[in-house]
Write a protein that holds these residues in place. Structure first.
Motif, mmCIF file in Angstrom:
data_model
loop_
_atom_site.group_PDB
_atom_site.id
_atom_site.type_symbol
_atom_site.label_atom_id
_atom_site.label_comp_id
_atom_site.label_asym_id
_atom_site.label_seq_id
_atom_site.Cartn_x
_atom_site.Cartn_y
_atom_site.Cartn_z
ATOM 1 N N ALA A 2 0.840 -1.198 0.000
ATOM 2 C CA ALA A 2 0.000 0.000 0.000
ATOM 3 C C ALA A 2 0.882 1.258 0.000
ATOM 4 N N ARG A 3 0.301 2.343 0.458
ATOM 5 C CA ARG A 3 0.955 3.661 0.454
ATOM 6 C C ARG A 3 2.448 3.578 0.820
ATOM 7 N N ARG A 7 5.091 3.068 -5.491
ATOM 8 C CA ARG A 7 4.150 3.304 -6.594
ATOM 9 C C ARG A 7 3.427 4.636 -6.420
ATOM 10 N N ARG A 9 -0.209 6.260 -6.653
ATOM 11 C CA ARG A 9 -1.629 5.863 -6.696
ATOM 12 C C ARG A 9 -2.513 7.092 -6.809
ATOM 13 N N ASN A 56 -4.330 2.677 1.198
ATOM 14 C CA ASN A 56 -3.609 3.363 0.127
ATOM 15 C C ASN A 56 -3.457 4.853 0.386
ATOM 16 N N THR A 320 -9.645 4.242 -9.831
ATOM 17 C CA THR A 320 -8.344 4.105 -9.166
ATOM 18 C C THR A 320 -7.288 3.721 -10.201
ATOM 19 N N VAL A 322 -2.974 2.942 -10.654
ATOM 20 C CA VAL A 322 -1.679 2.726 -10.003
ATOM 21 C C VAL A 322 -0.585 2.757 -11.066
#
Ligand SMILES: [Zn+2]
Length: 324
Positions: A2-3, A7, A9, A56, A320, A322
């Motif tokens: 996740a966050r 990456r 997002r 995220n 969403t 990514v």
């Protein structure tokens, strides 16, 4: 994962007729651009919170490293206070268009000025009168050892120019425009910027907005935007997103089929699984006037299935994306 996992997002939150974009940078820093609605439809405050407080974005992180309010139309800011008021949130840096005391909906301007925990706030202007046109860096989201990721503001408070046909109001024209660069990808988030601002971007930042990876089509896909083919041809995105209601109603009639079509014609727009898009278009209809058959055009609310990478929040809900 996740966050903060390297990456980038993005979430274009379904707000009904409104705008809210969340950005989680590769290094874990979080930005929000706008947070408002003028027409709820199936969106609820709880659903908005469910998008914001995920792993995220802000579930275990009571900090907005960057808040941008593009302009003082309610559908871009009026839910900000109610989303965050029970949280011990720190807003590190805050940029806004025009004057903070014009953000009166939901007492948001007052909240940001007097009650919220805001580190630094700035009214941002970059328009035709600005001496130097530079990308203003507002957040460094680069992860250690990863590709550079930076967020910039390109335009703000662009004044209308009489030579440009722009039927939109001055608030929209004033919208801040945000650019995110991550490695070789560029993302452009346009708020309600209209034709005047598009011309400003073409004149001053053509290299930065050419052949985008992701474009938020300006102003909910209205016809006061994207109307110049030189803007559409220049930004030529592989992914396009419109923040709009499923049915914005016959006073707004957003998004417009003519605008969607311009992007569908783009030669870089990628193929995507079949999905429905709702829009407004003028449909020629045969009517009898004084005994004669005449063709008249009527505004019609409609939908169609497309297999291109263009999404409207009002069709399928929060979008969403990514990268990396
Ligand atoms: Zn708007």
């Amino acid at each position: 994962m996740a966050r903060g996992d390297g990456r980038l997002r993005l979430a274009f939150v379904y707000m009904g007729q409104g705008d809210c974009i969340l950005v989680a940078c590769p290094n874990g820093k979080v930005a929000m651009i706008d947070c408002g609605t003028a027409r709820w439809e199936e969106a609820t405050l709880q659903k908005i919170k469910d998008s914001v407080f995920t792993a995220n974005f802000l579930q275990n992180y009571n900090k907005l490293d960057l808040l941008i309010l593009t302009h003082a139309d309610r559908d871009h800011y009026n839910q900000l206070k109610v989303v965050f008021k029970d949280r011990n949130l720190v807003i590190d840096k805050f940029y806004y268009g025009s004057q903070l005391n014009t953000y009166t909906g939901g007492c948001v301007g007052h909240w940001l000025d007097c009650e919220a925990n805001v580190g630094a706030s700035y009214s941002f202007t970059q328009n035709n009168d600005s001496q130097q046109k530079v990308k203003q860096e507002v957040l460094d989201g680069t992860a250690a050892g990863g590709d550079e990721c930076k967020i910039y503001l390109l335009a703000g408070n662009v004044a209308k120019v009489s030579s440009i046909l722009d039927g939109s109001d001055e608030k929209n024209t004033a919208s801040l425009v945000t650019l995110i660069k991550f490695g070789g990808s560029r993302v452009l988030l346009c708020g309600d910027a209209t034709r005047t601002t598009e011309s400003f971007l073409i004149a001053n930042f053509a290299d930065d907005i050419r052949n985008l990876h992701i474009l938020q089509i300006p102003h909910h896909g209205s016809e006061t935007t994207s109307s110049q083919s030189d803007f559409v041809n220049l930004v030529n995105p592989t992914t396009a997103v419109i923040s709009a209601a499923r049915n914005s109603g016959n006073s707004l009639m957003l998004p417009r089929a003519s605008v969607i079509q311009k992007y569908l014609n783009g030669n870089r727009l990628e193929d995507y699984q079949a999905h429905d898009i709702y829009f407004w278009e003028q449909v020629p209809t045969l009517v009898k006037i004084r005994g004669q058959n005449r063709l008249k055009k009527f505004w019609t609310y409609s939908s169609n299935t497309f297999q291109k990478n263009l999404a409207v929040t009002g069709g399928g809900g929060t979008v969403t994306i990514v990268l990396g």
